[in-house]
Design an enzyme around this catalytic site. Structure first.
Site, short mmCIF file in Angstrom:
data_model
loop_
_atom_site.label_atom_id
_atom_site.label_comp_id
_atom_site.label_asym_id
_atom_site.label_seq_id
_atom_site.Cartn_x
_atom_site.Cartn_y
_atom_site.Cartn_z
N ASP A 300 0.76 -1.30 -0.03
CA ASP A 300 0.15 -0.02 -0.01
C ASP A 300 0.92 1.22 0.02
OD1 ASP A 300 -2.56 -0.93 -0.07
OD2 ASP A 300 -2.58 -1.59 1.95
N GLU A 303 3.52 1.06 -3.85
CA GLU A 303 2.84 0.76 -5.29
C GLU A 303 1.96 2.06 -5.40
OE1 GLU A 303 2.43 -4.04 -5.72
OE2 GLU A 303 0.87 -3.06 -4.62
N GLY A 307 1.08 8.44 0.92
CA GLY A 307 1.50 9.75 1.77
C GLY A 307 0.42 10.87 1.13
N GLY A 382 -7.74 2.66 -0.93
CA GLY A 382 -8.87 1.81 -1.67
C GLY A 382 -10.05 1.49 -0.55
N ASN A 383 -10.15 0.51 -0.18
CA ASN A 383 -11.06 -0.04 1.05
C ASN A 383 -10.73 0.30 2.28
OD1 ASN A 383 -9.41 -2.17 0.03
ND2 ASN A 383 -10.43 -3.56 1.61
N TYR A 384 -9.26 0.57 2.60
CA TYR A 384 -8.68 0.64 3.97
C TYR A 384 -8.23 1.95 4.37
CZ TYR A 384 -8.02 -3.81 6.58
OH TYR A 384 -8.24 -4.70 7.54
N HIS A 436 -1.46 -7.75 7.49
CA HIS A 436 -1.01 -6.44 7.38
C HIS A 436 0.44 -6.50 8.01
CE1 HIS A 436 -4.99 -4.85 6.26
NE2 HIS A 436 -5.39 -5.68 6.99
N ASP A 443 16.49 4.85 11.90
CA ASP A 443 17.74 5.27 11.58
C ASP A 443 18.39 5.79 12.92
OD1 ASP A 443 20.35 6.39 11.14
OD2 ASP A 443 19.43 7.53 9.13
N GLU A 483 25.06 -8.34 9.59
CA GLU A 483 23.59 -8.32 8.88
C GLU A 483 23.07 -9.35 8.95
OE1 GLU A 483 23.94 -4.07 6.27
OE2 GLU A 483 24.64 -6.20 5.24
CO CO Z 1 -7.39 -6.41 7.55
#
Ligand code: CO
Length: 636
Positions: A300, A303, A307, A382-384, A436, A443, A483
């Site tokens: 989300d 893509e 913001g 969208g829906n969220y 989700h 940082d 790492e």
């Molecule tokens: Co959900």
């Protein structure tokens, strides 16, 4: 209401409308862009931290913006860097892997293209739909599961749709089951329409506005928050001071709400804690087997430049009390700056008690009120809805809380049918299992850049003469020296947390100063690592990653996530297994929710929460909030 400064006064100030206009003009004058090119977003190229620290008000500073977008002729995503200081195009690159984020014009073109397509129209008519104006088309990113006939490099989307009974209806109550359309966004043509068969529409409405819900409760009396002397924070441009905290904020198209240069006043010095803290990407991997959902793994943040979908927040609705709002300006598809008023809300909240003790011998009581400073934004994708709430507390704690609400994904199912990967949430309406998963990039620069990270577990001490009953336990700190060692999973049964320390700065007990990252009860991703879900969201395999600082490594899934086949971002950043001890490092925390939808999530979901805390652990000499005075009537 805030006024956006016309020119930046600080190197970390977000791009102003004038700067955006100027950058677009410079790029257009260069002549490389076609006339149908459209912009996805503009990003400030944040200057190196050393130069930010050296800055004092009035100093000149460099400004550079990235303009990212898509040009349909010749179907390429572009990434242009504009030096505003020098008034010229610094670089122009086409994106080799992946695509620029999707934007308004992509969505619009896709919807118009689909609705004009005879094959899609025929699929609608098979379901008794004649009025295509009432069809709500939801275009989704296509990455990871692109149809075979898609030529490499084609910008494309996958669409599902819903039927509204009237224009403002909740279309999700009536999924148009079985129909998936693939659209070539650049050429504005439908690639393919799949139809898996007609399923009847669920019988109930999903409307949730007062007019349709019916009788409202009548026994809720008002709660008013008043601060007769005003709030305790001060705002100077994008710099905020509150109590002993000071920091800057911005709203980044891909990272949402960013905290910059977070420091804490301790005696006569400001102690640095974080150089930058923000989301670095997120993914919503679906776990349903249905062809309507099995491909869904939407990023989300990256893509769609989420913001830019910040809500304009309203007093008394989104936030209560004495509010300071910040506007945000983004680059719209056509090159114009667009300002969203009140996109960020800043306010104080009472937060119960901070500390208390009743002395049983003398009867004396000392109690202090806790309060927190809240910086928040709500983004609709969208829906969220995703609410991102940064909290700062009087005792040195920093917290991120994500609030998830909106409308769950849905499927229509035939009467009597059910599936264990998509529970029923209403009659003939199912909602797919999904997660989700958020990845925050922290940082750190705790009292300086040379930091180290430890994993800290509590474990039982061995039974023996010192521990005859086997009741003792201890805390064991394991250094994460590289790492590869620093890819870790949360483990609440062991009280697991991660400690960021500055090995060269000791407190009065001789311990290195530290903050601990305390995860919430978080999952990792269920999708197989070698699945398209797993490859594209490699970051979500672990709850913790630590990397050596590199200012170019900002995205947990890489720079251009839309239609990227996977492997970019954190898995790539750590490939060289850089050393991490006493060095400038970045902590990445991935956390989230596993959402097995329930009837109560329908038709709009009560907020679910997830997040993490950063808690001082030997950073201060003792409880740093002893000096919070008693509230007036408590000291009487
Ligand atoms: Co959900």
């Amino acid at each position: 209401m805030s006024e956006q400064a016309s020119l930046p006064l600080h190197p970390l100030d977000p791009p102003s409308p004038e700067e955006i206009r100027r950058a677009v003009q410079i790029l257009r004058e260069d002549g490389r862009l076609g006339e149908n090119a459209r912009f996805s977003c503009t990003l400030l190229v944040e200057p190196p931290k050393q130069s930010v620290r050296r800055f004092s008000p009035g100093d000149a500073f460099e400004r550079e913006l990235r303009l990212i977008g898509y040009d349909p002729e010749p179907s390429e995503s572009f990434d242009a860097r504009i030096s505003l200081s020098q008034g010229k195009l610094a670089s122009f690159e086409t994106v080799a892997r992946g695509q620029a984020p999707l934007g308004f014009m992509d969505f619009l073109k896709v919807i118009v293209t689909i609705k004009a397509d005879p094959e899609w129209q025929a699929a609608m008519r098979r379901r008794g739909i004649e009025d295509f104006d009432l069809v709500q088309v939801d275009p989704w990113p296509i990455g990871g599961y692109e149809p075979e006939e898609l030529e490499p490099g084609t910008r494309a989307m996958r669409c599902i749709s819903f039927l509204r009974e009237y224009p403002s209806d909740n279309g999700y109550a009536r999924p148009i089951e079985g129909v998936i359309a693939y659209v070539d966004v650049g050429r504005e043509r439908v690639i393919r329409v799949d139809d898996y068969g007609v399923v009847p529409f669920p019988p109930e409405s999903g409307a949730y506005d007062p007019e349709h819900v019916g009788a409202m409760r009548e026994d809720l009396r008002p709660i008013e928050i008043t601060q007769p002397e005003g709030p305790s924070f001060t705002v100077d441009g994008h710099q905020i001071r509150w109590q002993k905290w000071q920091f800057r904020i911005s709203l980044h198209p891909l990272h949402g709400l960013v905290l910059h240069e977070v420091g804490y006043q301790d005696g006569d010095r400001v102690r640095p804690i974080l150089h930058r803290a923000a989301l670095a990407d997120m993914v919503v991997p679906y776990g349903d087997t249905s062809p309507m959902h099995s491909w869904k793994q939407v990023f989300d943040a990256s893509e769609t430049s989420f913001g830019q979908m910040a809500n304009s927040l309203k007093l008394g609705c989104d936030c209560l009390g004495e509010i300071h709002y910040f506007d945000t300006t983004y680059l719209s598809w056509n090159g114009d700056p667009v300002t969203i008023p009140n996109a960020i809300c800043l306010h104080e909240e009472d937060y119960g008690i901070l500390w208390k003790h009743t002395d049983m011998h003398s009867g004396t009581v000392e109690v202090r009120r806790s309060r927190r400073l809240v910086v928040s934004t709500i983004l609709t994708v969208g829906n969220y809805e995703y609410g991102f709430f940064w909290y700062l507390y009087l005792d040195g704690t920093i917290q991120m809380e994500v609030k998830l609400t909106g409308i769950v994904g849905v499927s229509a199912v035939a009467p009597g049918e059910h599936s264990d990967t998509a529970p029923l949430i209403a009659p003939q309406l199912a909602s797919p299992n999904h997660q989700h998963l958020f990845c925050f990039r922290l940082d750190f620069g705790l009292d300086g850049d040379g930091n180290s990270v430890y994993e800290v577990d509590a474990e039982p001490a061995p039974k023996g003469p010192e521990n005859p009953h086997g009741t003792a336990f201890r805390s064991v700190a394991t250094p994460l020296r590289s790492e590869h060692e620093a890819q870790r999973t949360a483990d609440p049964a062991r009280n697991r947390h991660w400690k960021i320390v500055n090995p060269e700065v000791k407190n009065r007990l001789g311990q290195p100063v530290a903050y601990k990252l305390l995860p919430g009860p978080t999952p990792t991703m269920f999708a197989a690592a070698d699945s398209p879900h797993g490859k594209r969201a490699g970051f979500a395999r672990h709850n913790l990653w630590v990397t050596a600082h590199d200012p170019a490594e900002l995205g947990a899934a890489g720079d251009f996530v839309n239609q990227h086949p996977g492997g970019a971002g954190l898995p790539e950043y750590v490939a060289g297994n850089r050393a991490l001890e006493n060095t400038d490092l970045v902590v990445w925390h991935c956390f989230g929710l596993t959402h097995v939808p329930r009837p109560e999530d329908w038709p709009v979901m009560p907020v679910e929460y997830c997040g993490f805390s950063l808690i001082p652990t030997g950073f201060f000499e003792r409880n740093p909030a002893l000096d919070v005075p008693p509230t007036k009537h408590c000291s009487d």
